[in-house]
Design an enzyme around this catalytic site. Structure first.
Site, PDB file in Angstrom:
ATOM      1  N   HIS A 295       0.858  -1.188   0.000  1.00  0.00           N
ATOM      2  CA  HIS A 295       0.000   0.000   0.000  1.00  0.00           C
ATOM      3  C   HIS A 295       0.890   1.233   0.000  1.00  0.00           C
ATOM      4  O   HIS A 295       1.165   1.808   1.049  1.00  0.00           O
ATOM      5  CB  HIS A 295      -0.921  -0.019   1.224  1.00  0.00           C
ATOM      6  CG  HIS A 295      -1.947   1.065   1.233  1.00  0.00           C
ATOM      7  ND1 HIS A 295      -3.158   0.928   1.868  1.00  0.00           N
ATOM      8  CD2 HIS A 295      -1.960   2.304   0.682  1.00  0.00           C
ATOM      9  CE1 HIS A 295      -3.869   2.038   1.710  1.00  0.00           C
ATOM     10  NE2 HIS A 295      -3.155   2.885   1.007  1.00  0.00           N
TER      11      HIS A 295
ATOM     12  N   GLU B 231      -2.590  -1.629  -3.170  1.00  0.00           N
ATOM     13  CA  GLU B 231      -3.673  -0.861  -2.579  1.00  0.00           C
ATOM     14  C   GLU B 231      -3.340   0.616  -2.647  1.00  0.00           C
ATOM     15  O   GLU B 231      -2.166   0.999  -2.648  1.00  0.00           O
ATOM     16  CB  GLU B 231      -3.864  -1.242  -1.104  1.00  0.00           C
ATOM     17  CG  GLU B 231      -4.191  -2.694  -0.860  1.00  0.00           C
ATOM     18  CD  GLU B 231      -4.335  -3.007   0.618  1.00  0.00           C
ATOM     19  OE1 GLU B 231      -4.885  -4.076   0.933  1.00  0.00           O
ATOM     20  OE2 GLU B 231      -3.884  -2.193   1.448  1.00  0.00           O
TER      21      GLU B 231
ATOM     22  N   HIS C  18      -7.915  -6.274   7.249  1.00  0.00           N
ATOM     23  CA  HIS C  18      -7.658  -5.288   8.292  1.00  0.00           C
ATOM     24  C   HIS C  18      -7.828  -5.921   9.663  1.00  0.00           C
ATOM     25  O   HIS C  18      -8.915  -6.339  10.046  1.00  0.00           O
ATOM     26  CB  HIS C  18      -8.530  -4.041   8.192  1.00  0.00           C
ATOM     27  CG  HIS C  18      -7.817  -2.818   8.711  1.00  0.00           C
ATOM     28  ND1 HIS C  18      -7.666  -2.557  10.048  1.00  0.00           N
ATOM     29  CD2 HIS C  18      -7.185  -1.804   8.066  1.00  0.00           C
ATOM     30  CE1 HIS C  18      -6.979  -1.436  10.215  1.00  0.00           C
ATOM     31  NE2 HIS C  18      -6.663  -0.962   9.011  1.00  0.00           N
TER      32      HIS C  18
END
Length: 249
Positions: free
Chosen positions: A43, A72, A200
């Protein structure tokens, strides 16, 4: 079978804390692949607090289609400094998957999904461009959101359910309501013809509960907990533990 995609951001955080080259992101990438991970996630953020654009390029070459590469990020964040923007990075490295997340520099980590109705007009052309570049596109969504026909109308291939509240509820010992919200979103996505990812705060402790409730999960992206657990058990062993939870090996 649910694919385990290992997020390497925390390796980069540790490396960046010294401003040098250790621990080595490429070596960590090889380790998780050799231990059986089906994907690698990064990310990159515009402030380059962890994974940097150079890491994305180097990891893409290192992975070389051995497993899926998932990038991401926030496609609306403008280019700055050495960060060329998410779409520009995707154009360079052509990952198998791009997960769009509505985060900002002010967030320590992603903490909410898209308001699909409000974001539809701006997301639709970006999703179309990413798909033209050969990427499968996943949209980060909140657990409990059942408007998954909107995600399909935007052109997404998958959604990723934000599992932070589920993980907190699991740790508190009363997971039923948050688990039901995850399941509702997953079922709505499946009904809309979308694949379902999740991520997450997933860990070895709570992952089995989620997978049992949503057996058709396509992928889980796990970084923070996995890297933390690896400090005690080793990175390869921890990846293998997750694979066993997912019924793989």
């Amino acid at each position: 079978m649910t694919v385990l995609s290992v997020n390497l951001n925390k390796i980069a955080v540790l490396r960046n804390s010294r401003g040098e080259d250790e621990p080595d992101i490429g070596r960590a990438c090889d380790c998780v692949i050799e231990a059986g991970a089906g994907g690698v996630t990064v990310h990159p953020r515009p402030d380059q607090r962890h994974i940097r654009p150079g890491d994305v390029r180097a990891l893409s070459a290192r992975i070389a289609r051995r497993v899926e590469f998932n990038i991401e990020g926030n496609a609306f964040a403008p280019a700055r400094g050495g960060y060329p923007g998410l779409v520009a990075l995707v154009r360079e490295v052509r990952p198998e998957q791009v997960t769009l997340v509505p985060d900002s520099d002010a967030q320590i980590t992603s903490d909410h999904g898209f308001d699909l109705a409000a974001a539809a007009a701006s997301l639709r052309p970006i999703v179309a461009e990413l798909r033209e570049l050969g990427a499968r596109v996943s949209l980060f969504v909140d657990a409990g959101d059942t408007r998954m026909d909107q995600a399909a109308a935007i052109g997404a291939d998958r959604v990723e359910i934000y599992t932070g509240p589920f993980a907190k509820a699991f740790a508190a010992g009363d997971v039923s309501a948050e688990l039901a919200r995850c399941v509702a979103t997953a079922r709505a996505a499946q009904a809309a013809g979308l694949g379902v990812n999740a991520g997450h705060d997933l860990s070895q402790a709570n992952l089995g509960c989620l997978v049992e409730a949503i057996p058709f999960l396509a992928e889980v992206s796990i970084g923070h907990a996995l890297i933390g657990e690896a400090l005690y058990d080793g990175l390869a062993a921890t990846v293998r533990n997750y694979r066993r939870i997912l019924g793989d090996g």
